[in-house]
Design an enzyme around this catalytic site. Structure first.
Site, PDB file in Angstrom:
ATOM      1  N   CYS A  77      -1.080  -2.224  -5.821  1.00 45.17           N
ATOM      2  CA  CYS A  77      -0.906  -0.953  -6.534  1.00 45.17           C
ATOM      3  C   CYS A  77      -0.282  -1.182  -7.906  1.00 45.17           C
ATOM      4  CB  CYS A  77      -0.021  -0.002  -5.727  1.00 45.17           C
ATOM      5  SG  CYS A  77      -0.681   0.377  -4.098  1.00 45.17           S
TER       6      CYS A  77
HETATM    7  C1  BEZ Z   1      -0.523  -3.207  -2.171  1.00 47.15           C
HETATM    8  O1  BEZ Z   1      -0.634  -2.384  -3.053  1.00 47.15           O
HETATM    9  O2  BEZ Z   1      -0.356  -4.412  -2.400  1.00 47.15           O
HETATM   10  C2  BEZ Z   1      -0.606  -2.805  -0.731  1.00 47.15           C
HETATM   11  C3  BEZ Z   1      -0.213  -1.523  -0.365  1.00 47.15           C
HETATM   12  C4  BEZ Z   1      -0.258  -1.168   0.975  1.00 47.15           C
HETATM   13  C5  BEZ Z   1      -0.700  -2.076   1.920  1.00 47.15           C
HETATM   14  C6  BEZ Z   1      -1.106  -3.341   1.523  1.00 47.15           C
HETATM   15  C7  BEZ Z   1      -1.056  -3.712   0.199  1.00 47.15           C
END
Ligand code: BEZ
Length: 211
Positions: free
Chosen positions: A45
Site C-alpha cells: 500500500c
Molecule cells: C501490503 O500493502 O503490503 C499488504 C496489506 C495487507 C495484506 C498484505 C499486504
C-alpha cells in the site's frame, strides 16, 4: 450488492484527510477514481499511494480526481502519509477517506470476507462525469496495482465516450483505434475523414480521431 458497470456510483459522506466530503459534490463535473487499499502502514500500500501521488499530474490533465480509502482513521492516514513521502518521494496529494466503521467499504462491496474479513481488498472504481461507474477492478492484498494502466484506461474511456471507436489490445494514446461495428462503412467514411482500413468487415482500423 456488487456495483456493476453503468450503475450510479453510490453517494456517501465521509471524513478524509482534506475534511468532510459528500462524494458526488466532491466529484463535481469531471471524472473520478475511488480506490481502496487494505491497511495503512503496510508495504505494498505504501508503494501504491506514493505512485498515485507521482501520477497526480496525469490525472489532473485528464480532469480526473483521485481519492483513496481504507478502514483506518484520519490520524493514521496523516501519520502514514509522512512515511509514504519519506520512502516513495511523493506524499499523497489527494484525500484519503477514513472508513473505520466500514460504511463506504460496505456500500462499494470492498470487503470480500472469503479473502479477508477485516480489511478492504484493492478495489478501483472509475466514475464518469455522469456519476456512472465506467470501470471496476479488484486486486488481492498481495498484488500491487499498475496505476499507469489506470491512466491508459482513462484515455480509452475518455476517447470512446466521445468518438465511435473502441481501443484494441494494449492500445496506448496516439495509436490506431477500431471503428465500432455499429457504424456502416458509409457512416464511418463520414465520421473518419482520414479513412479506415478494413481487415475483416468487423475489424476496421482508423487513426485516433482526436490527434
Ligand atoms: C501490503 O500493502 O503490503 C499488504 C496489506 C495487507 C495484506 C498484505 C499486504
Amino acid at each position: 450488492m456488487a456495483i456493476r458497470l453503468g450503475d450510479t456510483a453510490p453517494d456517501f459522506e465521509a471524513q478524509t484527510t482534506e475534511g468532510k466530503i459528500r462524494f458526488h459534490e466532491w466529484l463535481g463535473n469531471g471524472w473520478g477514481i475511488l480506490f481502496s487499499h487494505p491497511k495503512d502502514f503496510t508495504p505494498v500500500c505504501t508503494t501504491e499511494l506514493g505512485e498515485v501521488a507521482r501520477l497526480k499530474g496525469a490525472f489532473d490533465k485528464r480532469n480526473t480526481k483521485v481519492i483513496a480509502l481504507s478502514v483506518d482513521s484520519v490520524a493514521d492516514h496523516e501519520k502514514w502519509s509522512a512515511d509514504i513521502e519519506e520512502t516513495q518521494g511523493h506524499k499523497p496529494n489527494y484525500p484519503l477517506i477514513a472508513d473505520p466503521e466500514r460504511k463506504v467499504a460496505q456500500l462499494y462491496d470492498m470487503i470480500h470476507p472469503n479473502a479477508d474479513n477485516t480489511f478492504t481488498v484493492r478495489s478501483v472504481f472509475i466514475i464518469g462525469p455522469d456519476k456512472k461507474v465506467k470501470l471496476t477492478l479488484t486486486y488481492p492484498a498481495s498484488t500491487g496495482r499498475n496505476f499507469e494502466e489506470i491512466v491508459r484506461v482513462l484515455d480509452s474511456l475518455q476517447l470512446t465516450a466521445n468518438h465511435s471507436v473502441a481501443t484494441p489490445v494494449n492500445w496506448k494514446d496516439g495509436e490506431d483505434v477500431i471503428v465500432v461495428p455499429s457504424l456502416s462503412d458509409a457512416q464511418a467514411r463520414e465520421k473518419f475523414p482520414k479513412g479506415f482500413k478494413t481487415i475483416k468487415p468487423y475489424l476496421r482500423i482508423t487513426p485516433q480521431p482526436n490527434k
